[in-house]
Design a protein around this motif. Sequence first.
Motif, short mmCIF file in Angstrom:
data_model
loop_
_atom_site.label_atom_id
_atom_site.label_comp_id
_atom_site.label_asym_id
_atom_site.label_seq_id
_atom_site.Cartn_x
_atom_site.Cartn_y
_atom_site.Cartn_z
N LYS A 226 11.82 -71.30 -17.15
CA LYS A 226 12.65 -70.69 -18.20
C LYS A 226 12.47 -69.18 -18.30
O LYS A 226 13.12 -68.53 -19.13
CB LYS A 226 12.32 -71.33 -19.55
N GLY A 227 11.60 -68.64 -17.53
CA GLY A 227 11.36 -67.20 -17.60
C GLY A 227 10.35 -66.86 -18.70
O GLY A 227 10.13 -67.63 -19.61
N HIS B 139 10.48 -64.48 -21.03
CA HIS B 139 11.08 -64.28 -22.36
C HIS B 139 11.74 -65.56 -22.87
O HIS B 139 11.98 -65.68 -24.06
CB HIS B 139 12.09 -63.15 -22.33
N GLY B 140 12.05 -66.45 -21.98
CA GLY B 140 12.66 -67.70 -22.39
C GLY B 140 11.64 -68.75 -22.81
O GLY B 140 11.99 -69.82 -23.28
N GLU C 282 9.12 -62.03 -12.45
CA GLU C 282 8.70 -61.57 -13.78
C GLU C 282 7.92 -60.26 -13.77
O GLU C 282 7.29 -59.91 -14.77
CB GLU C 282 7.90 -62.67 -14.48
N ARG D 185 9.07 -57.40 -14.04
CA ARG D 185 9.68 -56.55 -15.07
C ARG D 185 9.20 -56.90 -16.47
O ARG D 185 9.32 -56.09 -17.38
CB ARG D 185 11.19 -56.68 -15.02
N VAL E 268 14.43 -51.84 6.27
CA VAL E 268 15.48 -52.70 5.73
C VAL E 268 15.30 -54.12 6.24
O VAL E 268 15.43 -55.10 5.51
CB VAL E 268 16.88 -52.16 6.11
N THR E 269 14.99 -54.19 7.52
CA THR E 269 14.75 -55.52 8.10
C THR E 269 13.61 -56.24 7.39
O THR E 269 13.68 -57.43 7.08
CB THR E 269 14.44 -55.38 9.60
N LEU F 93 12.57 -55.86 4.34
CA LEU F 93 13.02 -56.33 3.03
C LEU F 93 13.91 -57.55 3.15
O LEU F 93 13.80 -58.51 2.38
CB LEU F 93 13.77 -55.19 2.31
N ALA F 94 14.78 -57.51 4.12
CA ALA F 94 15.68 -58.65 4.30
C ALA F 94 14.91 -59.92 4.61
O ALA F 94 15.17 -60.99 4.04
CB ALA F 94 16.68 -58.34 5.43
N GLU G 85 12.96 -61.17 1.48
CA GLU G 85 13.83 -61.83 0.50
C GLU G 85 14.31 -63.18 1.01
O GLU G 85 14.41 -64.14 0.25
CB GLU G 85 15.02 -60.93 0.16
N MET G 86 14.59 -63.24 2.30
CA MET G 86 14.98 -64.52 2.88
C MET G 86 13.91 -65.57 2.61
O MET G 86 14.20 -66.70 2.19
CB MET G 86 15.22 -64.35 4.38
N GLY H 219 13.39 -66.71 -1.01
CA GLY H 219 14.42 -67.64 -1.45
C GLY H 219 14.01 -69.10 -1.37
O GLY H 219 14.53 -69.94 -2.11
N ARG I 282 13.49 -70.99 -4.37
CA ARG I 282 14.64 -71.27 -5.23
C ARG I 282 15.33 -72.59 -4.90
O ARG I 282 16.15 -73.06 -5.69
CB ARG I 282 15.65 -70.12 -5.13
N TRP I 283 15.05 -73.15 -3.75
CA TRP I 283 15.78 -74.37 -3.43
C TRP I 283 14.91 -75.48 -2.85
O TRP I 283 15.25 -76.65 -2.91
CB TRP I 283 16.94 -74.06 -2.49
N HIS J 183 17.23 -63.47 -21.89
CA HIS J 183 16.35 -63.70 -23.04
C HIS J 183 15.59 -62.45 -23.45
O HIS J 183 15.09 -62.35 -24.55
CB HIS J 183 15.37 -64.82 -22.73
N ARG K 66 20.21 -70.29 -15.15
CA ARG K 66 19.38 -71.19 -15.97
C ARG K 66 19.53 -70.89 -17.46
O ARG K 66 19.18 -71.72 -18.29
CB ARG K 66 17.92 -71.04 -15.57
N ALA L 52 18.95 -69.68 3.81
CA ALA L 52 18.10 -68.54 4.17
C ALA L 52 18.93 -67.26 4.23
O ALA L 52 18.55 -66.21 3.71
CB ALA L 52 17.40 -68.80 5.49
N GLU M 42 20.08 -66.09 0.70
CA GLU M 42 19.01 -65.46 -0.07
C GLU M 42 18.66 -64.09 0.50
O GLU M 42 18.38 -63.16 -0.24
CB GLU M 42 17.76 -66.35 -0.10
N MET M 43 18.69 -64.01 1.82
CA MET M 43 18.44 -62.71 2.45
C MET M 43 19.42 -61.68 1.90
O MET M 43 19.03 -60.55 1.55
CB MET M 43 18.58 -62.83 3.97
N HIS N 292 24.07 -53.72 9.38
CA HIS N 292 22.70 -54.14 9.69
C HIS N 292 22.47 -55.60 9.32
O HIS N 292 21.93 -56.38 10.11
CB HIS N 292 21.72 -53.23 8.95
N TYR N 293 22.89 -55.92 8.13
CA TYR N 293 22.69 -57.30 7.68
C TYR N 293 23.49 -58.30 8.51
O TYR N 293 23.03 -59.41 8.79
CB TYR N 293 23.03 -57.44 6.19
N LEU O 98 21.54 -58.88 11.60
CA LEU O 98 20.39 -59.75 11.33
C LEU O 98 20.83 -61.20 11.19
O LEU O 98 20.23 -62.12 11.77
CB LEU O 98 19.69 -59.32 10.03
#
Lengths: 220, 220, 220, 220
Positions: A24-25, A27-28, A109, A111, A152-153, A155-156, A159-160, A163, A166-167, B27, B111, B156, B159-160, B182-183, B186
Amino acid sequence: MALNRSGPTKDRIRRAAVKLFADKGFHGTGIRDLAQEARLSSASLYHYVGNKEDLLAGIMRDALGALLTAAHEVVDGVADPVERLGRLVALHVITHAVQREETTVVDNEVRSLSAETRQPVVKLRDTYERLWTEAIRDGLRAGVFHTDRPSVTRLALLEMCNGVARWYSPGGALDLEQLAGHYARLALRAAGCTDPGAVPDLARCRAVVNTVWATAETGR
Amino acid sequence: MALNRSGPTKDRIRRAAVKLFADKGFHGTGIRDLAQEARLSSASLYHYVGNKEDLLAGIMRDALGALLTAAHEVVDGVADPVERLGRLVALHVITHAVQREETTVVDNEVRSLSAETRQPVVKLRDTYERLWTEAIRDGLRAGVFHTDRPSVTRLALLEMCNGVARWYSPGGALDLEQLAGHYARLALRAAGCTDPGAVPDLARCRAVVNTVWATAETGR
Amino acid sequence: MALNRSGPTKDRIRRAAVKLFADKGFHGTGIRDLAQEARLSSASLYHYVGNKEDLLAGIMRDALGALLTAAHEVVDGVADPVERLGRLVALHVITHAVQREETTVVDNEVRSLSAETRQPVVKLRDTYERLWTEAIRDGLRAGVFHTDRPSVTRLALLEMCNGVARWYSPGGALDLEQLAGHYARLALRAAGCTDPGAVPDLARCRAVVNTVWATAETGR
Amino acid sequence: MALNRSGPTKDRIRRAAVKLFADKGFHGTGIRDLAQEARLSSASLYHYVGNKEDLLAGIMRDALGALLTAAHEVVDGVADPVERLGRLVALHVITHAVQREETTVVDNEVRSLSAETRQPVVKLRDTYERLWTEAIRDGLRAGVFHTDRPSVTRLALLEMCNGVARWYSPGGALDLEQLAGHYARLALRAAGCTDPGAVPDLARCRAVVNTVWATAETGR
DNA sequence: AATGAATGAGAATTCATTCAT
DNA sequence: GATGAATGAATTCTCATTCAT
């Protein structure tokens, strides 16, 4: 000997916080939600925890600490940049799959932390990401990766892998090592790896995740 | 013609909400924060908006709607799966770079919606992701992509690309089309694309993003 | 002889309470503050003390008791009203200087007592003030004081002397007997004393304060 | 025109706070007590007031400001130190009698202010007391007062007068000017005034108190 | 004798929201 | 179209106190 009593309760609170902050985060999630989940009165919660933010900060520090420890264990002394990046990807993915809630909190979180509390967390994260930066840089130098804009790569790819939390849900068709192997392949290909045929030592990565987190969840 | 007067104010509120929801979370954002950012009283806010959740739902619906519209414009009638996936990636990345706040809200705050409000949002998202699914599937059938577990690959890649909103800031060294290119590279490599030499029509993608969002931000 | 063991601890608590009630007020002082100041856990506090109010009531009863005892020792059998009032003033001032914290609590926290607890405290105070009333009355009858509204005068003098606890700090330029002498002179002049030349027996007053409080702080 | 509505309500809150802070102390007064006394919900209170301490600070600043203003009006340009001290005493006493609650708060609750808020309050108080210091000093130089330790005497007289707020209740046998005259006599005698026959201009003092406080209670 | 654990009640303050004007 | 006033419910956190050990 009531000495070891405080352990379990504090852990129960920690687990409750991890779960609710992830779902729920920060703040949630209310203090009452936490108390209920931990089966305590909200007043009792404050017997164990300074305040809500302390709880969050503790989770983040420990989780990032564990990730960093694991990364060093898996990567230190490995010369081949392909194996190194592959292991980092696998470790990251396995961690995000196995410790879905912890990594979700870490990834979402930051932030919610106050400036002072945030600083050391960000520093830990930077230290960790440097391992990725170095692996990619060494691979480029060695001519086994091909990418302009390596940051950049990086970071990509990060993040990939984030993820996954998340699933992914355990018990799906995909087991952990298959998952990690798949991501390692995706990542290495994306990095322009000429021969991504060899797969990183997934078993090692998984074992390290297990032991590091077993320690993390006891050593409190 | 005082009719369209409510437009500007409502837009100010919308922009305030997008900004704050993105930066502090749903929230973490109070009605008074929104009112202050939009330069009106919190009571006045309720002239334009039913309640906090309506605001969130509106943002998500419009943002996802725009994304879906743009995707169709960019992809419909394109036979080549490589070009199709490349365009989807580029579009997604450009959108996450240009409309950082909107996409952040879409990606993080599902959510925070109530069950009823969430449903149509999720449906929109599913519809959008189907375009990715189809591009990958067609590429596999055509033998230009190589990946087992195509749905894992899709997740994947998505999310990337989502991650762009977490770090990109305009005015950096990288311009939009470079970023998108770039993306795309990738992603296509990761998908096992044998010859990712050809780059998708980035200018087209960018133009579509611009027009679709110009419409989205006026047509309220 | 473990019997008097509880003494020291109880005294530590008492001293902590006197200090904190004086400095931060009864309502401004928490049980945890008290426990910390007394160097034990808040739970342990309840071994020695019924509750917060008991602590306050005990302080007030003992302090007022000591003041009353001292006053009798200093005044009983003294025929001259000037000497009597002079001694009362000196005693009051010395007590407020030496036992600053106790007298501060007595003077400020009556309102914090519950009705039942307050009654005996007020009664003690009244008994004490009667000594002042009698000295002034006798001085008027003897023609050595001159004041209409003697009860207003009594209140004025009492408050004047109470004030000492608000500013006096030991170790200043003024020693105790100088202070007491100064106040005696002010008071007698204010009472319209024709010849305030003679100064009350300050050494006696001081000695009595010392012995009475030595007893008060041990005999618990 | 709801414009002048906020006045009365804010005043009601102020009056409630003055009353309760005086009677039960700052820490003994809850926000709910205040709200009830002001006939508002405790949430509504915050529509008018930042927080509890702001309320206290406002009361103290205004009360001390009024006292200082009144003192200047009564004393400026008066050459005779006897008249000057007499007026200061009368003014102080009348103020403590008429504005019992305000002065009680000022005299007792300085410690409840945070360090930053306390500073300006203490400064105001110091400025005010300097008027007393000067009157006494001038009287000594002129040979009309006789006291060693004039600063002790000043403190003694101030506390004597403060005490009025602790016992005076209007409607008693003593009217205001009698009270003020009585205290002036006590104070001047205590200061060693050779001829305290002449009484300060009580009517003037009273009038100034009235006008200054009428302004103070409206000009918010 | 001493304390960690625990809590119901209450503290101050903020929340999203309504409504009369 | 706009807002000051108002509030019930909820927020985080502290309180004095009890109790098992």
